[in-house]
Design an enzyme around this catalytic site. Structure first.
Site, short mmCIF file in Angstrom:
data_model
loop_
_atom_site.label_atom_id
_atom_site.label_comp_id
_atom_site.label_asym_id
_atom_site.label_seq_id
_atom_site.Cartn_x
_atom_site.Cartn_y
_atom_site.Cartn_z
N ASP A 6 32.76 23.19 37.94
CA ASP A 6 33.70 24.40 37.15
C ASP A 6 34.39 24.71 38.56
O ASP A 6 33.47 25.53 39.85
CB ASP A 6 33.49 25.40 36.15
CG ASP A 6 32.93 24.47 34.91
OD1 ASP A 6 32.99 23.38 35.02
OD2 ASP A 6 32.74 25.57 34.21
N ASP A 7 35.41 25.36 38.10
CA ASP A 7 35.81 27.19 39.63
C ASP A 7 36.91 26.34 40.77
O ASP A 7 37.40 26.93 41.02
CB ASP A 7 34.80 28.21 39.62
CG ASP A 7 34.88 28.21 38.38
OD1 ASP A 7 34.74 28.40 37.43
OD2 ASP A 7 33.36 29.35 38.88
N HIS A 55 40.82 23.98 34.05
CA HIS A 55 40.19 25.27 33.69
C HIS A 55 41.38 26.01 33.89
O HIS A 55 40.70 27.91 33.92
CB HIS A 55 38.53 25.09 34.54
CG HIS A 55 38.23 26.40 34.47
ND1 HIS A 55 37.57 26.59 33.82
CD2 HIS A 55 37.30 26.71 35.51
CE1 HIS A 55 35.77 27.18 33.01
NE2 HIS A 55 36.04 27.08 34.75
N HIS A 101 42.25 30.60 35.86
CA HIS A 101 40.75 31.07 35.58
C HIS A 101 40.24 32.31 34.48
O HIS A 101 40.21 33.33 35.01
CB HIS A 101 39.91 31.40 36.50
CG HIS A 101 38.45 31.40 35.77
ND1 HIS A 101 38.28 32.50 36.12
CD2 HIS A 101 37.83 30.34 36.21
CE1 HIS A 101 36.38 31.64 35.73
NE2 HIS A 101 36.34 30.30 35.26
N HIS A 129 28.71 24.87 40.30
CA HIS A 129 30.17 24.85 40.32
C HIS A 129 29.99 24.63 41.52
O HIS A 129 29.48 24.77 41.76
CB HIS A 129 30.15 26.61 40.22
CG HIS A 129 29.88 27.08 38.82
ND1 HIS A 129 28.66 27.27 37.89
CD2 HIS A 129 31.46 27.73 37.86
CE1 HIS A 129 29.00 27.61 36.46
NE2 HIS A 129 30.11 27.60 36.48
#
Length: 284
Positions: A82-83, A132, A136, A227
């Site tokens: 993620d991210d 995503h 964010h 992540h």
């Protein structure tokens, strides 16, 4: 600004989801106290019944599935990040995955993808990209219009730069309340959460224990959360990806994308079957 993407036409994909059921309540998963403090805004998320108008309304498909993992006897696991992409760790993750010949699913933040597109050029062929959001943002605290904007810009950035449309949404902080579900329906997304995650803070000073935790607790059909940017403690997971990957392979596991994992999902047990979780009896 990205050209608006029209809501998806009716018609669901044909595979069956395991573990995840269509969510109906406002649920918060995987967002600890620290993550909660990082969320912009205050007050509780909106009701999960949030819809764009007060009158009769339904999105194109009127249905969204939420998946934490799949029911399968096959030793398959989906490794997810993620991210990103960000210059700090994303290249390192891709280098490791390339060297180990591992597939993964990256849940990309659209604004970061546009800013750092060079980091993924030529590196996503074997991997899957999921949405995503654009910035964010916590979708559970946004209006329908703003939630759609976050998904639309993220979707268009991924489609343009990666070259394939995303099929899954992973909402920031795993939050399903507010307009998260109704917005996901408009894009024909299913929502992919996770069944096991890196516990970086717990094992920051004991990397071998983190490897043992992941290898020992990952089961068939698991979705593993990591992540590729963030606080420094997350590096303990990335620096130990190789022993995790090799440890799982030694136990017979194969790494697949989330879409590939979903394609082997078995139907959930019927009521009364001996397999699976049983519902608790209602109180007398």
């Amino acid at each position: 600004m990205d050209a608006p993407r029209e809501p998806a036409a009716p018609g669901r994909r044909s595979f069956i989801k395991g573990f995840g059921l269509a969510a109906a309540g406002a649920v918060t998963l995987g967002a600890g106290a620290e993550a909660a403090r990082a969320v912009a805004g205050s007050g509780p998320p909106s009701s999960s019944m949030a819809v764009p108008i007060a009158g009769p309304w339904r999105p194109g498909n009127a249905h969204v599935d939420v998946v934490w993992g799949v029911d399968t006897a096959q030793k398959l696991v989906a490794l997810t990040f993620d991210d990103g992409p960000m210059p700090d760790w994303t290249p390192m993750v891709h280098d490791i995955l390339d060297a180990e010949r591992v597939k993964a699913t990256f849940f990309l933040v659209g604004e970061r993808l546009v800013r750092h597109a060079r980091l993924v050029h030529g590196r996503m062929d074997r991997h899957e990209a999921g949405n995503h959001t654009w910035q964010h943002k916590d979708l559970s605290r946004l209006s329908d219009e703003r939630a759609l904007e976050q998904l639309r810009h993220g979707h268009n950035a991924i489609t343009r730069i990666v070259g394939r449309e995303p099929r899954f949404l992973r909402p920031p902080f795993g939050r399903l309340g507010g307009t998260t579900l109704s917005a996901a329906c408009r894009f024909d997304y299913d929502i992919a959460l996770w069944s096991i995650k890196m516990l970086e803070k717990t094992y920051e000073d004991d990397p071998p224990a983190l490897v043992d935790y992941i290898v020992g607790n990952t089961g068939p059909g698991a979705i593993l959360l990591a992540h590729d940017t963030g606080q420094q403690d997350r590096l303990v997971a990335l620096r130990n990806l190789v022993p995790m990957i090799r440890g799982l392979r030694a136990k017979g596991y194969e790494f697949v994308t989330v879409s590939e994992l979903m394609s082997v999902s078995q139907p959930p047990p019927r009521p009364g079957d001996d397999k699976g979780l049983r519902r608790a009896a209602p109180p007398a």
